[in-house]
Enzyme design. Sequence first.
Site, PDB file in Angstrom:
ATOM      1  N   HIS A  77       0.847  -1.195   0.000  1.00 28.39           N
ATOM      2  CA  HIS A  77       0.000   0.000   0.000  1.00 28.39           C
ATOM      3  C   HIS A  77       0.883   1.245   0.000  1.00 28.39           C
ATOM      4  O   HIS A  77       1.920   1.253   0.680  1.00 28.39           O
ATOM      5  CB  HIS A  77      -0.868   0.039   1.253  1.00 28.39           C
ATOM      6  CG  HIS A  77      -1.889  -1.039   1.301  1.00 28.39           C
ATOM      7  ND1 HIS A  77      -1.608  -2.307   1.759  1.00 28.39           N
ATOM      8  CD2 HIS A  77      -3.191  -1.047   0.931  1.00 28.39           C
ATOM      9  CE1 HIS A  77      -2.702  -3.041   1.681  1.00 28.39           C
ATOM     10  NE2 HIS A  77      -3.667  -2.304   1.180  1.00 28.39           N
ATOM     11  N   ASP A 130      27.335   0.138  -5.767  1.00 30.90           N
ATOM     12  CA  ASP A 130      27.455   0.901  -7.013  1.00 30.90           C
ATOM     13  C   ASP A 130      28.548   1.962  -6.923  1.00 30.90           C
ATOM     14  O   ASP A 130      29.320   2.141  -7.862  1.00 30.90           O
ATOM     15  CB  ASP A 130      26.113   1.562  -7.338  1.00 30.90           C
ATOM     16  CG  ASP A 130      26.190   2.381  -8.615  1.00 30.90           C
ATOM     17  OD1 ASP A 130      26.545   1.808  -9.674  1.00 30.90           O
ATOM     18  OD2 ASP A 130      25.907   3.588  -8.563  1.00 30.90           O
TER      19      ASP A 130
END
Length: 166
Positions: A77, A130
């Site tokens: 949700h 990364d």
Amino acid sequence: MSDFTHFNEQGRAKMVDIVHKPETARTAVAESSILVKEEIYKKITSGEMEKGDVLAVAQVAGIMAAKKTSDIIPMCHPISLKGIDIRFFWEAEKEQKRLRIQVSVKTKGSTGVEMEALTAASVTALTIYDMCKAIDKGMVIGETYLVKKTGGVSSPDFQKQLDDSL
């Protein structure tokens, strides 16, 4: 199919209806980690990484990920988050260092924030990878898991299960 909350009468996926659940203060704490070589540890802690402040960038990425969880996890949700905190703890491990990532997420609503905390922890670790992969692509992202949750009806039972498993 009535025992499964994420399926309708036709056996098709649905988002669970939470309209009748009470709004309560809810929190979740999740952790992940990344194992790095000494060289990466030194560059991160001395601020010498070419891409910039690794932990600052990873922290912002984790916060953004928590806020976008419902965009990438289909049955989550959309939640109005009230607080997100990401902390880092270095731990020595033989010839490497483990960076433990701890994420706390808070809301006041009808559903919990476990997925937001887990997503934030995962994305924080991925962002560190990364930013450091030019030095070493052999970094290892560790287990990502829920440490604690509060609020909602199932919270006491869940916390007992969690405590028993740890």
